[in-house]
Structure formats: structure tokens, C-alpha cells
Design a protein around this motif. Structure first.
Motif, short mmCIF file in Angstrom:
data_model
loop_
_atom_site.label_atom_id
_atom_site.label_comp_id
_atom_site.label_asym_id
_atom_site.label_seq_id
_atom_site.Cartn_x
_atom_site.Cartn_y
_atom_site.Cartn_z
N VAL A 71 -77.98 -3.26 -40.06
CA VAL A 71 -78.51 -3.16 -41.43
C VAL A 71 -77.36 -3.20 -42.43
CG1 VAL A 71 -79.77 -1.68 -43.05
CG2 VAL A 71 -80.58 -1.92 -40.69
N ALA A 72 -76.26 -2.51 -42.12
CA ALA A 72 -75.10 -2.49 -43.01
C ALA A 72 -74.54 -3.89 -43.21
CB ALA A 72 -74.02 -1.57 -42.45
N GLU A 73 -74.49 -4.69 -42.15
CA GLU A 73 -74.00 -6.07 -42.28
C GLU A 73 -74.85 -6.86 -43.27
OE1 GLU A 73 -74.05 -7.64 -38.36
OE2 GLU A 73 -72.18 -6.67 -37.75
N ARG A 74 -76.16 -6.68 -43.18
CA ARG A 74 -77.06 -7.42 -44.07
C ARG A 74 -76.93 -6.91 -45.51
NH1 ARG A 74 -80.72 -11.15 -43.75
NH2 ARG A 74 -82.54 -11.17 -45.14
N VAL A 75 -76.87 -5.59 -45.68
CA VAL A 75 -76.78 -5.02 -47.03
C VAL A 75 -75.46 -5.42 -47.69
CG1 VAL A 75 -76.56 -2.85 -48.30
CG2 VAL A 75 -78.33 -3.09 -46.55
N THR A 76 -74.35 -5.30 -46.97
CA THR A 76 -73.06 -5.62 -47.57
C THR A 76 -72.91 -7.12 -47.81
OG1 THR A 76 -72.01 -5.65 -45.37
CG2 THR A 76 -71.87 -3.61 -46.64
N ALA A 77 -73.52 -7.96 -46.96
CA ALA A 77 -73.47 -9.41 -47.19
C ALA A 77 -74.20 -9.76 -48.48
CB ALA A 77 -74.08 -10.16 -46.01
N MET A 79 -74.72 -7.69 -51.03
CA MET A 79 -73.96 -7.15 -52.15
C MET A 79 -72.73 -8.01 -52.44
SD MET A 79 -72.50 -3.28 -52.72
CE MET A 79 -74.13 -2.56 -52.90
N GLU A 80 -72.08 -8.50 -51.38
CA GLU A 80 -70.90 -9.34 -51.58
C GLU A 80 -71.25 -10.64 -52.30
OE1 GLU A 80 -67.18 -11.25 -49.02
OE2 GLU A 80 -68.60 -9.87 -48.06
N ARG A 81 -72.38 -11.26 -51.93
CA ARG A 81 -72.81 -12.48 -52.63
C ARG A 81 -73.02 -12.21 -54.11
NH1 ARG A 81 -76.02 -13.14 -48.00
NH2 ARG A 81 -77.85 -12.34 -49.10
N ARG A 82 -73.68 -11.10 -54.41
CA ARG A 82 -73.94 -10.75 -55.81
C ARG A 82 -72.65 -10.46 -56.56
NH1 ARG A 82 -78.72 -8.48 -57.26
NH2 ARG A 82 -77.74 -8.60 -59.33
N PHE A 138 -65.70 -5.39 -45.58
CA PHE A 138 -66.34 -5.70 -46.86
C PHE A 138 -65.51 -5.16 -48.01
CE2 PHE A 138 -69.06 -3.54 -50.08
CZ PHE A 138 -69.45 -4.66 -50.79
N LEU A 139 -65.07 -3.91 -47.90
CA LEU A 139 -64.26 -3.33 -48.97
C LEU A 139 -62.93 -4.05 -49.12
CD1 LEU A 139 -64.93 0.48 -48.44
CD2 LEU A 139 -65.91 -1.01 -50.18
N GLU A 140 -62.34 -4.48 -48.00
CA GLU A 140 -61.08 -5.21 -48.09
C GLU A 140 -61.26 -6.50 -48.90
OE1 GLU A 140 -58.04 -4.55 -47.24
OE2 GLU A 140 -58.43 -2.62 -46.28
N ARG A 141 -62.39 -7.17 -48.72
CA ARG A 141 -62.63 -8.40 -49.49
C ARG A 141 -62.84 -8.08 -50.97
NH1 ARG A 141 -65.39 -9.41 -44.62
NH2 ARG A 141 -67.44 -8.86 -45.47
N VAL A 142 -63.49 -6.94 -51.25
CA VAL A 142 -63.66 -6.54 -52.65
C VAL A 142 -62.30 -6.21 -53.26
CG1 VAL A 142 -64.70 -4.85 -54.22
CG2 VAL A 142 -66.00 -5.70 -52.27
N TYR A 143 -61.44 -5.51 -52.50
CA TYR A 143 -60.09 -5.24 -53.00
C TYR A 143 -59.39 -6.54 -53.36
CZ TYR A 143 -60.67 -0.72 -50.54
OH TYR A 143 -61.12 0.49 -50.08
N GLY A 144 -59.56 -7.55 -52.50
CA GLY A 144 -58.92 -8.83 -52.75
C GLY A 144 -59.38 -9.49 -54.03
N VAL A 145 -60.69 -9.41 -54.30
CA VAL A 145 -61.23 -9.98 -55.54
C VAL A 145 -60.63 -9.27 -56.75
CG1 VAL A 145 -63.32 -10.26 -56.94
CG2 VAL A 145 -63.38 -10.76 -54.49
N LEU A 146 -60.59 -7.93 -56.71
CA LEU A 146 -60.03 -7.17 -57.83
C LEU A 146 -58.53 -7.42 -57.98
CD1 LEU A 146 -61.87 -3.74 -57.45
CD2 LEU A 146 -62.36 -5.56 -59.08
N GLU A 147 -57.84 -7.53 -56.87
CA GLU A 147 -56.40 -7.78 -56.93
C GLU A 147 -56.11 -9.14 -57.56
OE1 GLU A 147 -52.47 -7.58 -54.03
OE2 GLU A 147 -54.48 -7.62 -53.15
N SER A 148 -56.90 -10.15 -57.21
CA SER A 148 -56.69 -11.48 -57.80
C SER A 148 -56.90 -11.44 -59.30
CB SER A 148 -57.66 -12.48 -57.16
OG SER A 148 -57.40 -12.63 -55.79
N GLY A 149 -57.95 -10.73 -59.73
CA GLY A 149 -58.20 -10.61 -61.17
C GLY A 149 -57.09 -9.87 -61.88
N LEU A 150 -56.58 -8.81 -61.24
CA LEU A 150 -55.49 -8.04 -61.83
C LEU A 150 -54.24 -8.90 -61.97
CD1 LEU A 150 -54.30 -5.29 -62.74
CD2 LEU A 150 -53.76 -4.86 -60.33
#
Length: 232
Positions: A71-77, A79-82, A138-150
Motif C-alpha cells: 500500500v505504501a508503494e502505491r501511496v508514495t508513487a 504522491m510523487e507523481r503529484r 521516496f524521500l530521497e527522491r523528494v530531497y533531490g527535487v528540493l536540492e535541485s531547486g535550491l
């Protein structure tokens, strides 16, 4: 040259497809059960709500933790798309951050019970085995998105952060703040719960300009209550 690996027949491929489809059906049914029954629903309760037996869930997921991870895989996938949609397109870093925070809150608020089950499970016992990673990547990929923006925003100001720069920790600190705020925010039930858009603006403000700048100045008592009476 012939391959040493025998070709799989069509029946095996159909069986694999059937298993994948059935597994997805069970994940959706489990999500619906948790939404209705709560994050602490047992396998018996989830199976009963899904109209099947827990033996079926055990066959596909092994145990409750295996089901939770699916379920976590589906929920985080989802959320990541959004989140990626939120940062797609030309916009300022501040606007993108605000949209990402609002997406996170909105998706979590769609079903706080599913969020708690999939993304914020209760701490395991000290001697319990560590669960297979789902949230971590999932969080590592979010960190990457924020780091790129920073990095882009700092480059526009002629600055490049290095590993020794405290700003290098900002993406992880930001995600930690958003998660902690979201999980506390979700504990308040509507209509008392602050709207997601309002909460997102507040959190983005804390991350970008700090708490002090988001708190209105207190009125000057002398101006609010002028002295009266004849002067001496």
C-alpha cells in the motif's frame, strides 16, 4: 545462437499478468478497508471488508507488514507523481515549494488513516526487524527535487553551496518539517482542521522566510489605547 534460458510460454505470461492484476485489486481493497476501519485494522478486518479471507492476503503479501509496504508503494508513487507535477513548468522556487507542500497536505488529507497506515506507521518494537525500504527511497527522491531547486535559486544569485554549507541540509530539514507539521495537522478533524491551502502557505513561509516574518506585529499599546485627559 540459442539462449540457454527457455522461452516462457503464453500460459506463464498470462498467469503472471493475472497475479499482478489480482495483487493490485487486493492493494486497492486494503486501502479502502484502512480508509473505512482505520490505520490499526487487523488482517482479519481488512480481509473481511474486502470480502475475502486473510489467507488470500497472506498468499500475495506474506504478512500484514508486506501488505502495508505494498500500500505504501502505491501511496508514495501517487504522491510523487503529484509532487513532480507541482514543480513542472516555469515558476519561482518559492511558488514551486508552496505547491509541493500543498500537494503533500492535500494527498495526505484525502485519507489520513491510509496515510498513517502507509507513510507514518507506529514505531516498531526495538527488536523487530527493519521493514523493507519504501518511504526512504521516496524521500530521497523528494530531497533531490528540493536540492535541485535550491541549487538553481542560489546559482541565480551567484552562489554555489558546498557540502560544508549549512544550506546543504535544508532539503532534508524542509521535508522533516513538512512531515511533522502534516502529521500533527491531520490529527485535527474537519471542520476545525485548517484548510490545506492556508496550512501550506504557512509552512512554505516558515521554510522560506522564517517564523518571525509570518507572525504579524503586535499593536503598540500606546497607539491602541491613547491617553486621555487635559495636559498639565
Amino acid at each position: 545462437m540459442k539462449s540457454d534460458t527457455p522461452a516462457r510460454d503464453g500460459r506463464s505470461a498470462r498467469w503472471d499478468r493475472h497475479r499482478a492484476e489480482r495483487r493490485l485489486e487486493l492493494v486497492r481493497a486494503a486501502r479502502a478497508a484502512v480508509h473505512a476501519l482505520g490505520a490499526h485494522a487487523s488482517m482479519d478486518e481488512i480481509a473481511s471488508h474486502a470480502g475475502t479471507s486473510k489467507t488470500v492476503f497472506y498468499r500475495y503479501f506474506g504478512d500484514r507488514e508486506g501488505l502495508r509496504l505494498a500500500v505504501a508503494e502505491r501511496v508514495t508513487a501517487h504522491m510523487e507523481r503529484r509532487l513532480l507535477e507541482a514543480v513542472d513548468g516555469p515558476s519561482s522556487g518559492a511558488d514551486a515549494l508552496h505547491r509541493m507542500v500543498e500537494v503533500y497536505l492535500t494527498v495526505a488529507a484525502t485519507s489520513p488513516q491510509v496515510y498513517a497506515f502507509a507513510v507514518a506507521p507506529a514505531p516498531a518494537a526495538p527488536d523487530a526487524p527493519a521493514p523493507a525500504p519504501v518511504l526512504g527511497p521516496f524521500l530521497e527522491r523528494v530531497y533531490g527535487v528540493l536540492e535541485s531547486g535550491l541549487v538553481r535559486d542560489l546559482a541565480a544569485r551567484g552562489r554555489t553551496p558546498d557540502p560544508g554549507d549549512p544550506l546543504a541540509l535544508w532539503p532534508r530539514a524542509a521535508v522533516g518539517l513538512v512531515r511533522a507539521a502534516a502529521e500533527t495537522w491531520l490529527r485535527t478533524e474537519p471542520p476545525e482542521r485548517i484548510e490545506a491551502a492556508t496550512m501550506a502557505r504557512a509552512i512554505a513561509g516558515w521554510l522560506l522566510t522564517g517564523v518571525a516574518s509570518s507572525v504579524p506585529d503586535s499593536p503598540d499599546p500606546a497607539r491602541s489605547h491613547p491617553k486621555t485627559g487635559a495636559s498639565s
